[in-house]
Design a protein around this motif. Sequence first.
Motif, PDB file in Angstrom:
ATOM      1  N   ILE A  91       0.850  -1.185   0.000  1.00  0.00           N
ATOM      2  CA  ILE A  91       0.000   0.000   0.000  1.00  0.00           C
ATOM      3  C   ILE A  91       0.886   1.235   0.000  1.00  0.00           C
ATOM      4  CG2 ILE A  91      -0.149   0.061   2.511  1.00  0.00           C
ATOM      5  CD1 ILE A  91      -3.029   1.055   2.265  1.00  0.00           C
ATOM      6  N   CYS A  92       0.414   2.311  -0.626  1.00  0.00           N
ATOM      7  CA  CYS A  92       1.096   3.601  -0.547  1.00  0.00           C
ATOM      8  C   CYS A  92       0.053   4.707  -0.666  1.00  0.00           C
ATOM      9  CB  CYS A  92       2.161   3.730  -1.636  1.00  0.00           C
ATOM     10  SG  CYS A  92       1.507   3.937  -3.307  1.00  0.00           S
ATOM     11  N   TYR A  93       0.457   5.938  -0.341  1.00  0.00           N
ATOM     12  CA  TYR A  93      -0.443   7.095  -0.383  1.00  0.00           C
ATOM     13  C   TYR A  93      -0.179   7.899  -1.654  1.00  0.00           C
ATOM     14  CZ  TYR A  93      -2.634  11.533   0.983  1.00  0.00           C
ATOM     15  OH  TYR A  93      -3.412  12.678   1.035  1.00  0.00           O
ATOM     16  N   ARG A  94      -1.251   8.236  -2.380  1.00  0.00           N
ATOM     17  CA  ARG A  94      -1.151   9.083  -3.580  1.00  0.00           C
ATOM     18  C   ARG A  94      -1.700  10.464  -3.213  1.00  0.00           C
ATOM     19  NH1 ARG A  94      -4.201   9.891  -8.714  1.00  0.00           N
ATOM     20  NH2 ARG A  94      -2.677  10.151 -10.388  1.00  0.00           N
ATOM     21  N   LYS A  95      -0.774  11.397  -2.987  1.00  0.00           N
ATOM     22  CA  LYS A  95      -1.133  12.701  -2.431  1.00  0.00           C
ATOM     23  C   LYS A  95      -2.024  13.502  -3.357  1.00  0.00           C
ATOM     24  CE  LYS A  95       1.068  16.660  -0.125  1.00  0.00           C
ATOM     25  NZ  LYS A  95       2.378  17.258   0.273  1.00  0.00           N
ATOM     26  N   VAL A  96      -1.783  13.454  -4.680  1.00  0.00           N
ATOM     27  CA  VAL A  96      -2.532  14.311  -5.616  1.00  0.00           C
ATOM     28  C   VAL A  96      -4.022  13.981  -5.650  1.00  0.00           C
ATOM     29  CG1 VAL A  96      -0.531  14.759  -7.079  1.00  0.00           C
ATOM     30  CG2 VAL A  96      -1.997  12.794  -7.557  1.00  0.00           C
ATOM     31  N   SER A  97      -4.391  12.770  -5.224  1.00  0.00           N
ATOM     32  CA  SER A  97      -5.804  12.383  -5.229  1.00  0.00           C
ATOM     33  C   SER A  97      -6.310  12.057  -3.823  1.00  0.00           C
ATOM     34  CB  SER A  97      -6.022  11.167  -6.144  1.00  0.00           C
ATOM     35  OG  SER A  97      -5.148  10.107  -5.789  1.00  0.00           O
ATOM     36  N   ASN A  98      -5.446  12.258  -2.818  1.00  0.00           N
ATOM     37  CA  ASN A  98      -5.792  11.913  -1.424  1.00  0.00           C
ATOM     38  C   ASN A  98      -6.382  10.496  -1.342  1.00  0.00           C
ATOM     39  OD1 ASN A  98      -5.985  12.404   1.380  1.00  0.00           O
ATOM     40  ND2 ASN A  98      -8.140  12.962   1.189  1.00  0.00           N
ATOM     41  N   ASP A 103       2.931 -11.356  -9.399  1.00  0.00           N
ATOM     42  CA  ASP A 103       3.372 -11.528  -8.006  1.00  0.00           C
ATOM     43  C   ASP A 103       3.717 -10.184  -7.353  1.00  0.00           C
ATOM     44  OD1 ASP A 103       3.842 -12.963  -5.761  1.00  0.00           O
ATOM     45  OD2 ASP A 103       5.806 -13.718  -6.366  1.00  0.00           O
ATOM     46  N   LEU A 104       2.767  -9.248  -7.427  1.00  0.00           N
ATOM     47  CA  LEU A 104       2.987  -7.897  -6.899  1.00  0.00           C
ATOM     48  C   LEU A 104       3.020  -7.901  -5.371  1.00  0.00           C
ATOM     49  CD1 LEU A 104       0.609  -5.932  -9.289  1.00  0.00           C
ATOM     50  CD2 LEU A 104       3.108  -6.029  -9.361  1.00  0.00           C
ATOM     51  N   GLU A 105       4.040  -7.256  -4.810  1.00  0.00           N
ATOM     52  CA  GLU A 105       4.187  -7.261  -3.354  1.00  0.00           C
ATOM     53  C   GLU A 105       4.348  -5.876  -2.738  1.00  0.00           C
ATOM     54  OE1 GLU A 105       3.929  -9.520  -1.099  1.00  0.00           O
ATOM     55  OE2 GLU A 105       3.769 -11.337  -2.282  1.00  0.00           O
ATOM     56  N   GLY A 106       4.705  -4.880  -3.530  1.00  0.00           N
ATOM     57  CA  GLY A 106       4.897  -3.549  -2.970  1.00  0.00           C
ATOM     58  C   GLY A 106       4.579  -2.501  -4.019  1.00  0.00           C
ATOM     59  N   VAL A 107       4.184  -1.287  -3.560  1.00  0.00           N
ATOM     60  CA  VAL A 107       3.815  -0.229  -4.490  1.00  0.00           C
ATOM     61  C   VAL A 107       4.233   1.125  -3.905  1.00  0.00           C
ATOM     62  CG1 VAL A 107       1.482  -0.060  -3.515  1.00  0.00           C
ATOM     63  CG2 VAL A 107       1.909   0.735  -5.859  1.00  0.00           C
ATOM     64  N   ALA A 108       4.662   2.029  -4.791  1.00  0.00           N
ATOM     65  CA  ALA A 108       4.984   3.411  -4.432  1.00  0.00           C
ATOM     66  C   ALA A 108       4.576   4.277  -5.608  1.00  0.00           C
ATOM     67  CB  ALA A 108       6.476   3.568  -4.140  1.00  0.00           C
ATOM     68  N   VAL A 109       4.451   5.577  -5.364  1.00  0.00           N
ATOM     69  CA  VAL A 109       4.034   6.475  -6.445  1.00  0.00           C
ATOM     70  C   VAL A 109       4.848   7.760  -6.359  1.00  0.00           C
ATOM     71  CG1 VAL A 109       2.141   7.454  -5.072  1.00  0.00           C
ATOM     72  CG2 VAL A 109       2.033   7.540  -7.580  1.00  0.00           C
ATOM     73  N   ALA A 110       5.213   8.302  -7.538  1.00  0.00           N
ATOM     74  CA  ALA A 110       5.962   9.557  -7.580  1.00  0.00           C
ATOM     75  C   ALA A 110       5.094  10.698  -7.089  1.00  0.00           C
ATOM     76  CB  ALA A 110       6.438   9.814  -9.008  1.00  0.00           C
ATOM     77  N   ASP A 120       4.232  13.443  -8.412  1.00  0.00           N
ATOM     78  CA  ASP A 120       3.247  13.977  -9.364  1.00  0.00           C
ATOM     79  C   ASP A 120       2.072  13.026  -9.574  1.00  0.00           C
ATOM     80  OD1 ASP A 120       4.293  11.955 -10.911  1.00  0.00           O
ATOM     81  OD2 ASP A 120       5.229  13.272 -12.398  1.00  0.00           O
ATOM     82  N   GLY A 121       2.155  11.820  -9.047  1.00  0.00           N
ATOM     83  CA  GLY A 121       1.065  10.850  -9.124  1.00  0.00           C
ATOM     84  C   GLY A 121       0.999  10.087 -10.423  1.00  0.00           C
ATOM     85  N   ASP A 122       1.913  10.367 -11.367  1.00  0.00           N
ATOM     86  CA  ASP A 122       1.811   9.768 -12.701  1.00  0.00           C
ATOM     87  C   ASP A 122       2.615   8.477 -12.864  1.00  0.00           C
ATOM     88  OD1 ASP A 122       0.083  11.690 -13.619  1.00  0.00           O
ATOM     89  OD2 ASP A 122       1.683  12.994 -14.380  1.00  0.00           O
ATOM     90  N   THR A 123       3.688   8.328 -12.124  1.00  0.00           N
ATOM     91  CA  THR A 123       4.527   7.139 -12.242  1.00  0.00           C
ATOM     92  C   THR A 123       4.368   6.282 -10.998  1.00  0.00           C
ATOM     93  OG1 THR A 123       6.149   8.364 -13.567  1.00  0.00           O
ATOM     94  CG2 THR A 123       6.862   6.270 -12.606  1.00  0.00           C
ATOM     95  N   VAL A 124       4.030   5.017 -11.227  1.00  0.00           N
ATOM     96  CA  VAL A 124       3.821   4.065 -10.129  1.00  0.00           C
ATOM     97  C   VAL A 124       4.942   3.038 -10.175  1.00  0.00           C
ATOM     98  CG1 VAL A 124       2.260   2.334  -9.149  1.00  0.00           C
ATOM     99  CG2 VAL A 124       1.323   4.384 -10.242  1.00  0.00           C
ATOM    100  N   TYR A 125       5.518   2.748  -9.009  1.00  0.00           N
ATOM    101  CA  TYR A 125       6.571   1.752  -8.898  1.00  0.00           C
ATOM    102  C   TYR A 125       6.015   0.533  -8.159  1.00  0.00           C
ATOM    103  CZ  TYR A 125       9.590   5.696 -10.043  1.00  0.00           C
ATOM    104  OH  TYR A 125      10.160   6.787 -10.658  1.00  0.00           O
ATOM    105  N   VAL A 179       5.601   1.900 -13.928  1.00  0.00           N
ATOM    106  CA  VAL A 179       4.523   1.931 -14.916  1.00  0.00           C
ATOM    107  C   VAL A 179       3.867   3.310 -14.898  1.00  0.00           C
ATOM    108  CG1 VAL A 179       4.059  -0.541 -14.695  1.00  0.00           C
ATOM    109  CG2 VAL A 179       2.760   1.073 -13.300  1.00  0.00           C
ATOM    110  N   ARG A 180       3.297   3.689 -16.041  1.00  0.00           N
ATOM    111  CA  ARG A 180       2.524   4.927 -16.095  1.00  0.00           C
ATOM    112  C   ARG A 180       1.186   4.726 -15.374  1.00  0.00           C
ATOM    113  NH1 ARG A 180       4.935   8.220 -19.857  1.00  0.00           N
ATOM    114  NH2 ARG A 180       6.124   7.193 -21.522  1.00  0.00           N
ATOM    115  N   TRP A 181       0.480   5.832 -15.172  1.00  0.00           N
ATOM    116  CA  TRP A 181      -0.812   5.778 -14.489  1.00  0.00           C
ATOM    117  C   TRP A 181      -1.819   4.922 -15.254  1.00  0.00           C
ATOM    118  CZ3 TRP A 181      -2.507   5.756  -9.979  1.00  0.00           C
ATOM    119  CH2 TRP A 181      -3.817   6.063  -9.650  1.00  0.00           C
TER     120      TRP A 181
END
Length: 258
Positions: free
Chosen positions: A62-69, A100-107, A109-114, A126-128
């Motif tokens: 899980i991660c927080y995407r600030k631009v969309s709260n 086999d996704l285990e972790g997520v982060a976001v830049a 600007d909210g457009d690039t997801v890791y 990956v892009r949004w």
Amino acid sequence: MSFLQSAGALAKRLAVQVLLAGVVLGGCTRKAPIGLPQAELPTLQPVATYFITPAIAEASGICYRKVSNSLLVVSDDRPEVFEIDLTGRVIRSIPTTCVDLEGVAVAADGDTVYVVQECPQLLTAVRWDGTELFSLSVRVATAENHALEGVTLDKSGNLYVVNEKDPRMLLQYRGPAEMARVEITAFADLSDVCYDEAEDCLWIISDESLKIGKFSRDGVLLGEWFIPFSKGEGIAVVGRTLYVVQDGESKLYVFDKP
């Protein structure tokens, strides 16, 4: 029987009794398994709990995407990134070609997801819309089922990746270049990591240790707390609040940040 023979027999019986006593006492002395609560550490209690099933089974990051709260959640059950609100309701999902996704982060600007993929041992951007940008091999695990578990970004754009166990490793990247790595021995395993900009620190959750830990960016343990459930697989910080996703019952737990 002579006096010397009697004394020798007595000494032999005493030696046998001492040996048996040692075996018995040794069998009763066990170290507490890793993960059992230690009385000196406080246990955090959730202030709210939300179900995130059936849409998201086996939540793993899980991660927080600030631009969309909002929060982004990944699951090792489906190759998608889910966007949910702060009460666990699914807003949308982004399909990916990852596994086999285990972790997520976001830049910021909210457009690039890791995301990190455990068995392939890949850090992927990956892009949004889900289009893959690049993948970076992060191979430190000695067993593919104990590999990458979490990823986060700091305010300078450095990426931090955790490897679950064998070894329990925190790695730092700037772009494709590895800048540092350190073994985290305080926990039995590492399940996710998130960056806390307000305190310039990292939060790490451990499923097997039933703990949340606060670490410096170079991996020094600053504080630790128990959580009252197992299968804590993901952690995100939003202001003074911690959000934790649980794999076993697919719940979103909300804590006041200690």
